[in-house]
Scaffold this active site. Sequence first.
Site, PDB file in Angstrom:
ATOM      1  CB  THR A 182      -0.882   0.080   1.254  1.00  0.00           C
ATOM      2  OG1 THR A 182      -0.017   0.093   2.387  1.00  0.00           O
ATOM      3  CG2 THR A 182      -1.833  -1.081   1.348  1.00  0.00           C
ATOM      4  CE  LYS A 430     -18.594  13.879  14.654  1.00  0.00           C
ATOM      5  NZ  LYS A 430     -18.613  12.637  15.389  1.00  0.00           N
TER       6      LYS A 430
END
Length: 536
Positions: A182, A430
């Site tokens: 990855t 958030k």
Amino acid sequence: MQDTPLTIGRLVAHGTTFHGTSTVSTWTGEGFRTATYAELGRRAARLANALRSLGIDGDQRVATFMWNNQEHLEAYLAVPGMGAVLHTLNIRLFPEQVTYVANHAEDRIVICDGSLVGLLARVLDTFETVEHVLVVGDDDWSELEGKGAQLHRYEALLDAADDAFEWVNDIDENDAAAMCYTSGTTGNPKGVAYSHRSMTLHSMAGAMGDAMGLKPTDSVLTIVPQFHAMAWGLPYAAMMVGASLVMPDRHLQPEPLLEMMLEARPTFAGAVPTIWQGLLPLLDEREADISFLSEVIVGGSACPESLMRAFEERHGVRLIHAWGMTETSPLGSVARPPVGTGDPWSFRITQGRFMAAVEPRLVGEDGSELPLDGESVGELEVRGPWIAAAYYADDDPEKFHDGWLRTGDVGRITAGGYLTLTDRSKDVIKSGGEWISSVDLENALMAHPAVAEAAVVGIPDEKWGERPLASVVVRDGEDVSVEDLRDFLADRIPKWQLPDSWAFIDEVPKTSVGKFDKKVLRQRYAEEELEVVRAG
Ligand code: AMP
């Protein structure tokens, strides 16, 4: 039914004999060098024999350090075809990461592009298990000398080898055929081992009409690197259906790419949005006709709707959005609209419909499973025959649980199976307890004609916890103010979500596979390297 193992050896035999007249063409910068799949088969056989003579046996790893080209494809065929494991090294990783992955995978041989000798020379003496380096081309290799590995000219080895090889099919289809690490931006890269079975099924499914829809008459331009998630399955799927392949080698800048396309006239292509974003101004300026390119599979990061529309409306090229990960082989979902619906664009801009055999679920913050109602937002988990069950020789319980892969992607899924991603879980913003989608903001900003690129990250805020910071790259010759951009967004995004911090930058930092590297942006902000304008 017969219990025939699904092997890459069978795929190679099929592609190089029954589709022997199809071709692979590699761009040299001036023209193409082309081989038929039949020739490719003979050369792959020579390579397999050469690798055997150098001692490659069983599931030993053979690494590639290569651009997209014919020789890389030969390794794609020969290495898994002989029962060994192909390890595609990412040439753009930091040197210490290349060292880590080559040692972790215990690579025995590296096949290195002549143009990358200098890059390999920086790390070769840190490779603990590499015994041989095969250099493609006749470039000067003196920098590699004395670094612990025996050097060979690729062509000389092939010339000396026999051009027949019995591809190995008498193996467990669940054995590893290839591996890819990855490109994760935190911690050490993690290895994903693809099996013969997973790669065969992924190639079949990838070629299907509701996925890439490849045909023998296609000519497939593979821009997505062969070291990134096996080039999205394009090479094997093409060999399977007999589509021809066009490889750009190292010529990835807009000008040479366009020149190459005009010469090769591919009908299908695959690349991350950044490539198309870079090509668009050149196409507009030259008024180049590339309508021979009927479809392009685009993914790896969110493709802005404005980019899709620009290609389709101005250049007759359809960008098909897809989602996937190294851990998912990578194809997971492809955005083709369902039959009999009104506005196809409402589906085209999603990350797509899950492919048959890839099962999704959404998990909420409290661990509960959420309904696939197109509204509930949670972390995407997937399972299926080409989804990794674990990392190679690494433990990551965070990532895998009860048979599911936790993707780290956050979004919603409709009852019809269409995924819309709003963020990576680590990129979620958030604000006052509510989520703001950085992807929605980026897409809306990149629809502004003066904006070349935009990346949005959350930054700490005393009152709201976090607020969005938009980093914007203005197109050459354009001028735009924060007020203009806020006004532009105001029609598209709820007011409370509008970024109140802005930075104009020269380029969005990218990862080794061309994705926005938001970690670097957050770091630049924390280190006060960004000139931030407050607004709102
Ligand atoms: P990699 O393993 O490097 O290919 O990265 C996989 C990640 O890329 C996914 O988990 C997503 O976060 C992101 N990604 C891939 N395709 C898309 C897409 N179409 N839209 C948004 N993000 C994507």
